[in-house]
Design an enzyme around this catalytic site. Structure first.
Site, mmCIF file in Angstrom:
data_model
loop_
_atom_site.group_PDB
_atom_site.id
_atom_site.type_symbol
_atom_site.label_atom_id
_atom_site.label_comp_id
_atom_site.label_asym_id
_atom_site.label_seq_id
_atom_site.Cartn_x
_atom_site.Cartn_y
_atom_site.Cartn_z
ATOM 1 N N CYS A 1 0.932 -1.304 -0.104
ATOM 2 C CA CYS A 1 0.174 -0.006 -0.012
ATOM 3 C C CYS A 1 0.861 1.213 0.288
ATOM 4 O O CYS A 1 1.378 1.622 0.897
ATOM 5 C CB CYS A 1 -1.009 -0.013 1.114
ATOM 6 N N HIS B 1 -2.021 -4.635 -10.358
ATOM 7 C CA HIS B 1 -2.824 -3.544 -11.133
ATOM 8 C C HIS B 1 -3.068 -3.784 -12.579
ATOM 9 O O HIS B 1 -2.337 -4.332 -13.316
ATOM 10 C CB HIS B 1 -2.099 -2.239 -11.049
ATOM 11 N N GLU C 1 -10.187 -0.283 -6.037
ATOM 12 C CA GLU C 1 -9.050 -1.105 -5.131
ATOM 13 C C GLU C 1 -9.638 -2.348 -4.839
ATOM 14 O O GLU C 1 -10.706 -2.723 -4.505
ATOM 15 C CB GLU C 1 -8.542 -0.334 -4.013
ATOM 16 N N CYS D 1 -4.466 6.240 -4.477
ATOM 17 C CA CYS D 1 -4.293 4.751 -4.399
ATOM 18 C C CYS D 1 -2.441 5.100 -4.747
ATOM 19 O O CYS D 1 -2.303 5.374 -5.907
ATOM 20 C CB CYS D 1 -4.883 3.845 -5.375
ATOM 21 N N GLY E 1 -1.397 2.485 -7.246
ATOM 22 C CA GLY E 1 -2.036 2.618 -8.431
ATOM 23 C C GLY E 1 -1.620 3.606 -9.179
ATOM 24 O O GLY E 1 -1.495 3.749 -10.501
#
Length: 283
Positions: free
Chosen positions: A75, A168, A217, A226, A229
């Site tokens: 994260c 992703h 997510e 994100c 991301g």
């Protein structure tokens, strides 16, 4: 038991951060999910847990639980909150730390202006390691990027598969605000070609150094920002020849800055990390 926690956010991506060095933490997925519930718990996109390191050459171990109670690998916005937390709580006196995650070592650093920069490591571009099943698919080539067809909602979209320690699927869209993120996002997240599910990114290129981005997510739904991301989107844009580093990433919760110098180089993620409040809850 009473659990002490800190509520934080990074560009609107919000977290519960827990010191598991000075508290005994051993929760089930159901309990993590309850804590993240915005009506019956504290409320968060992710829960971040600070633990003693397993390896001798790192400062902390960093564990991440999504709002659905499942543990995940990485994260990016959380990593900035992590370094702010351990610094503010005086768990370290270092401005730069090495942190062990499920997907490897990251190196967040507190900058003199108060922002936080994280070395996220090099992106993984091998589809099989994302992981993404390409069997029987024909990729579309754009400069150095491969995008793959996915059948969703009676249409075909083309996504680039990138791992930033977590998977992703990035696609370029004409207008991120009007794109049906809430419709397509869950279908991409749970698409059978992503065996570990996936974070779905929807990128609009404004100019070579500015994008708008929305991310649905894995395990959390659409979030206000994100970090991984943003990294995956910029990597995709640079490989396609659409972007030039550094890139400003505008998301609903704020802005991040991503710097990537190309394959085999690490991605650097910079942005804010804000403490909202400290609290205590009965478990």
């Amino acid at each position: 038991m009473k659990l002490k926690f800190t509520k934080m956010h990074g560009a609107g991506n919000d977290f519960i951060v827990i010191d598991a060095i000075n508290q005994n933490i051993n929760f089930t997925p159901t309990q993590w999910k309850h804590l993240a519930d915005r009506r019956f718990g504290i409320g968060a996109d992710q829960i971040l847990v600070v633990e003693q390191p397993v390896s001798a050459d790192v400062d902390f171990r960093y564990r991440i639980y999504n709002a659905d109670g499942g543990e995940v690998e990485q994260c990016g916005n959380g990593s900035r909150a992590f370094v702010r937390f351990v610094t503010d709580k005086k768990l370290t006196n270092k401005n730069a730390i090495r942190v062990e995650t499920m997907s490897g070592i990251i190196e967040p650093q507190l900058q003199s202006d108060g922002s936080i920069c994280v070395n996220m490591g090099a992106p993984i571009l091998d589809a099989s390691k994302v992981p993404f099943d390409t069997f029987g698919l024909n990729a579309k080539t754009q400069a150095d990027d491969l995008s793959w067809p996915l059948s969703i909602n009676e249409k075909t979209v083309f996504v680039s598969a990138v791992s930033m320690g977590n998977p992703h699927a990035v696609q370029v869209v004409e207008d991120s605000e009007t794109y049906p993120v809430l419709l397509d996002g869950p279908l991409i997240e749970h698409h059978p070609r992503f065996p570990k599910r996936v974070n779905a990114g929807f990128m609009q290129v404004i100019n070579p150094q500015h994008i708008r981005l929305r991310v649905f997510e894995r395990g959390a739904g659409e979030t206000l920002a994100c970090g991984t991301g943003a990294c995956a989107a910029v990597v995709t844009g640079i490989l396609r020849g659409l972007l030039t580093s550094p890139v400003r990433v505008s998301m609903h919760g704020g802005e991040l800055s991503i710097d990537w110098q190309g394959p085999d180089h690490p991605v650097f993620l910079s942005g804010p990390a804000v403490t909202v409040f400290d609290g205590e809850i009965e478990i």
